[in-house]
Write an enzyme that holds these catalytic residues in place. Structure first.
Site, PDB file in Angstrom:
ATOM      1  CB  SER A 179      -0.969  -0.058   1.185  1.00 31.05           C
ATOM      2  OG  SER A 179      -1.986   0.910   1.079  1.00 31.05           O
ATOM      3  CG  ASP A 203      -7.356  -2.430  -3.603  1.00 27.41           C
ATOM      4  OD1 ASP A 203      -7.913  -1.537  -2.932  1.00 27.41           O
ATOM      5  OD2 ASP A 203      -6.189  -2.798  -3.417  1.00 27.41           O
ATOM      6  CG  HIS A 230      -5.982  -1.980   0.087  1.00 22.72           C
ATOM      7  ND1 HIS A 230      -5.362  -1.636  -1.104  1.00 22.72           N
ATOM      8  CD2 HIS A 230      -5.252  -1.371   1.065  1.00 22.72           C
ATOM      9  CE1 HIS A 230      -4.310  -0.865  -0.846  1.00 22.72           C
ATOM     10  NE2 HIS A 230      -4.217  -0.690   0.459  1.00 22.72           N
TER      11      HIS A 230
END
Length: 206
Positions: A104, A154, A185
């Site tokens: 991320s 996501d 995610h």
């Protein structure tokens, strides 16, 4: 350029073996990905910096003004600082290979460093990166191995932007593999297994 530019954790590996830099996601810290790094690259020395930006108490590597809206000046600052941090550790360790793993926000700073200093990493794993801008690569990614992992649903990193990033990387000569799952995610087992295979291959010069 300093090895101590960031608060960080070091987990020693085999002398002369690879260096693996791991970069946490928003709200994580220098402990978040250390055990995963050891699992994926058992011989590597793991270096895990803590982001130096706080977003309402959540640790990050650079500032943003909204979801997917980056403070580009702060990203440039963070990229330069992180590139120096990586270079200092590499010069001190003289490793057999330099590997990177980010999730991320950590994947985003890793990708940005890779664009700015394309020679620094031999192989990188970008888990759920979000690059909402066209990268300007300093140098070439030819001969660099990159694994991108992503979720087809996501909400933070839309699949079309993952596909666009893949195209950018390929156009600059990188050897790119993309591993998808059907979720969002979160990191799923198939991503971890793909990263394990990827680093094993990278360690052998594949």
């Amino acid at each position: 350029m300093s090895k101590d530019a960031y608060i960080h954790k070091v987990l020693p590996g085999s002398p002369g073996g690879p260096l693996l830099f791991v970069f946490h996601g928003t709200g994580g810290d220098e402990s978040q990905l250390v055990s995963l790094g050891r699992d994926l690259a058992p011989q590597a020395t793991i270096i895990s910096p803590r982001g130096d930006v706080s977003e309402q108490g959540a640790t990050r590597f650079f500032r943003r003004t909204g979801e997917g809206v980056y403070d580009m000046d702060d990203l440039a600052r963070a990229t330069d600082k992180m590139a120096g941090f990586v270079k200092a550790h590499v010069e001190a360790a003289k490793p057999s290979a330099v590997l990177g793993l980010g999730y991320s926000n950590g994947a985003n700073i890793l990708a940005s460093v890779m664009f700015a200093a394309s020679e620094q990493f031999d192989a990188t794993v970008l888990m759920h990166p979000l690059i909402p801008f066209e990268p300007q690569v300093n140098g070439s990614l030819a001969g660099r191995h990159i694994l991108v992992t992503a979720g087809k649903r996501d909400p933070i990193c839309p699949p079309n932007l993952t596909t666009r990033l893949e195209a950018y990387l390929r156009a600059d000569g990188a050897d790119v593999t993309v591993e998808w799952h059907d979720g969002g995610h979160e990191v799923r087992p198939n991503e971890i297994e793909a990263a394990r295979r990827f680093f094993a291959g990278a360690a052998q010069g594949v």
